[in-house]
Design an enzyme around this catalytic site. Sequence first.
Site, short mmCIF file in Angstrom:
data_model
loop_
_atom_site.label_atom_id
_atom_site.label_comp_id
_atom_site.label_asym_id
_atom_site.label_seq_id
_atom_site.Cartn_x
_atom_site.Cartn_y
_atom_site.Cartn_z
N THR A 166 -3.37 4.52 -1.79
CA THR A 166 -4.41 5.04 -0.91
C THR A 166 -4.57 6.54 -1.12
O THR A 166 -3.61 7.31 -1.00
CB THR A 166 -4.07 4.75 0.57
OG1 THR A 166 -4.03 3.32 0.73
CG2 THR A 166 -5.10 5.33 1.51
N HIS A 211 -11.74 4.05 4.79
CA HIS A 211 -10.57 3.92 5.67
C HIS A 211 -11.01 3.41 7.05
O HIS A 211 -10.47 3.81 8.08
CB HIS A 211 -9.85 5.26 5.79
CG HIS A 211 -8.36 5.15 5.92
ND1 HIS A 211 -7.50 5.39 4.88
CD2 HIS A 211 -7.57 4.81 6.98
CE1 HIS A 211 -6.25 5.23 5.29
NE2 HIS A 211 -6.27 4.86 6.56
N ARG A 263 -12.04 6.06 9.71
CA ARG A 263 -10.96 6.77 10.40
C ARG A 263 -10.64 8.11 9.77
O ARG A 263 -9.78 8.82 10.23
CB ARG A 263 -9.69 5.89 10.40
CG ARG A 263 -9.89 4.59 11.10
CD ARG A 263 -8.82 3.57 10.75
NE ARG A 263 -7.54 3.84 11.34
CZ ARG A 263 -7.21 3.56 12.60
NH1 ARG A 263 -8.11 3.03 13.40
NH2 ARG A 263 -6.00 3.80 13.05
N TYR A 278 1.34 5.32 0.41
CA TYR A 278 0.96 6.70 0.75
C TYR A 278 1.94 7.60 0.04
O TYR A 278 3.15 7.30 0.01
CB TYR A 278 1.09 6.95 2.25
CG TYR A 278 -0.04 6.46 3.10
CD1 TYR A 278 -1.36 6.75 2.78
CD2 TYR A 278 0.20 5.73 4.27
CE1 TYR A 278 -2.41 6.33 3.61
CE2 TYR A 278 -0.82 5.31 5.09
CZ TYR A 278 -2.13 5.61 4.74
OH TYR A 278 -3.15 5.20 5.56
N GLN A 336 0.85 -1.19 0.00
CA GLN A 336 0.00 0.00 0.00
C GLN A 336 0.88 1.24 0.00
O GLN A 336 1.83 1.34 0.79
CB GLN A 336 -0.91 -0.02 1.23
CG GLN A 336 -1.75 1.23 1.42
CD GLN A 336 -1.09 2.23 2.34
OE1 GLN A 336 -0.39 1.84 3.28
NE2 GLN A 336 -1.26 3.52 2.07
#
Length: 380
Positions: free
Chosen positions: A154, A277, A280, A128, A126
Amino acid sequence: MIAASISDYRELARRRLPPFLFEYIDGGSYAELTLRRNIEDLQAVALRQRVLRDVSAVDLSADLFGVRCAMPVALAPVGLAGMNARRGEVQAARAASAADVPFCLSTVSLCPIAEVRPAARNLWFQLYMVRDRGFMRSLLAAAAAAGVDVLLFTVDLPMPGARYRDFRSGLAGAAGPAGQLRRAWQAACHPSWAYDVAIRGKPLTLGNMTATMAGKSGLQDYLGWITRNFDPSLTWDDLAWVRQHWPGKLVIKGILDPEDARQAAAHTVDGIVVSNHGGRQLDGVISGARALPPIADLVGDQLAVLADGGVRSGLDVVRMLALGAHGVLIGRAWAYALAGAGEAGVSHVLALIRAEMSIAMALTGATRVAEIRRGNVQLM
Ligand SMILES: Cc1cc2nc3c(=O)[nH]c(=O)nc-3n(C[C@H](O)[C@H](O)[C@H](O)COP(=O)(O)O)c2cc1C
């Protein structure tokens, strides 16, 4: 306590972890409306019981991005999972491999990609996006060199949502000695965790990030660092940048609106994850279960549509599949299990999901994953 369900593992995690870690896993943003809706909306989807069909052989296997998996379930990226048990991402990856499902490593894991690679048969990573693009290039190169199968990009965290529990527990907003002292006290009150993770689990640093965090890859002010370094200027044009530097399978994680799903389908991506998410980020947005059907109807024949949010059993996996998902991610379910009982806990949760999926499929009259359709559920 003997755990028989995912909610039992939540309780084991609550007992074993220092509060600043348990609240980090368990909590959502603001008033946690979306966190609750994820669970409640999914459970409100009624499974349609069908009888007298031959269900003596139920086949759970499915393809995810061209790889046959034992079931269409993957372990979602969970940041700091390595704090839940000693070198936790490696333990979870081993459990996922034994169950023949993909494991997705978070950018903000403790264990770096190279450490997890040997443990994971089907490894997803994943991404970021941080502001430092030179570092991003090296991170993508490391993922490619490790033979990562699928990249989940993401996009729903241009800045972190306010998570009140993290402030109350001492994880957020306390970078100095006061915060460290609070966390150390909590750790001292949970000695079995402290021995396993804080002593034997070192280094407690964000393994993939050491090159960009200028010697501060520990947990000091982890959330503050995210706020300062994640790139909120991202647009659809940056997707082209990722595509240029990533030749493999590319999936956008964090789509909740049909318009965004349509835009994703107009780009060269292999799939999307319908996700908020885990409740969150923006509290008050709709649940994964409610967001999924219109998106699946719109782009489900062009892209792989994965979904997450609130999955707490194999029945929930079947519900998500019936709502249109080709695959389902589980987040807290495996994080609780890892915290409660390490690799064995994650293996047990995957076995539970498998057994519960089989029963739900048999009692809704589906013997193959492809037979799970909207008609297998009733929306309440
Ligand atoms: C403790 C925790 C950490 C998370 N960290 C990440 C992360 O690093 N990257 C990411 O894309 N999603 C992250 N997520 C979101 C999960 O990937 C997933 O979307 C979410 O947990 C699904 O909801 P569920 O927990 O109800 O299954 C995190 C979720 C939790 C609970």
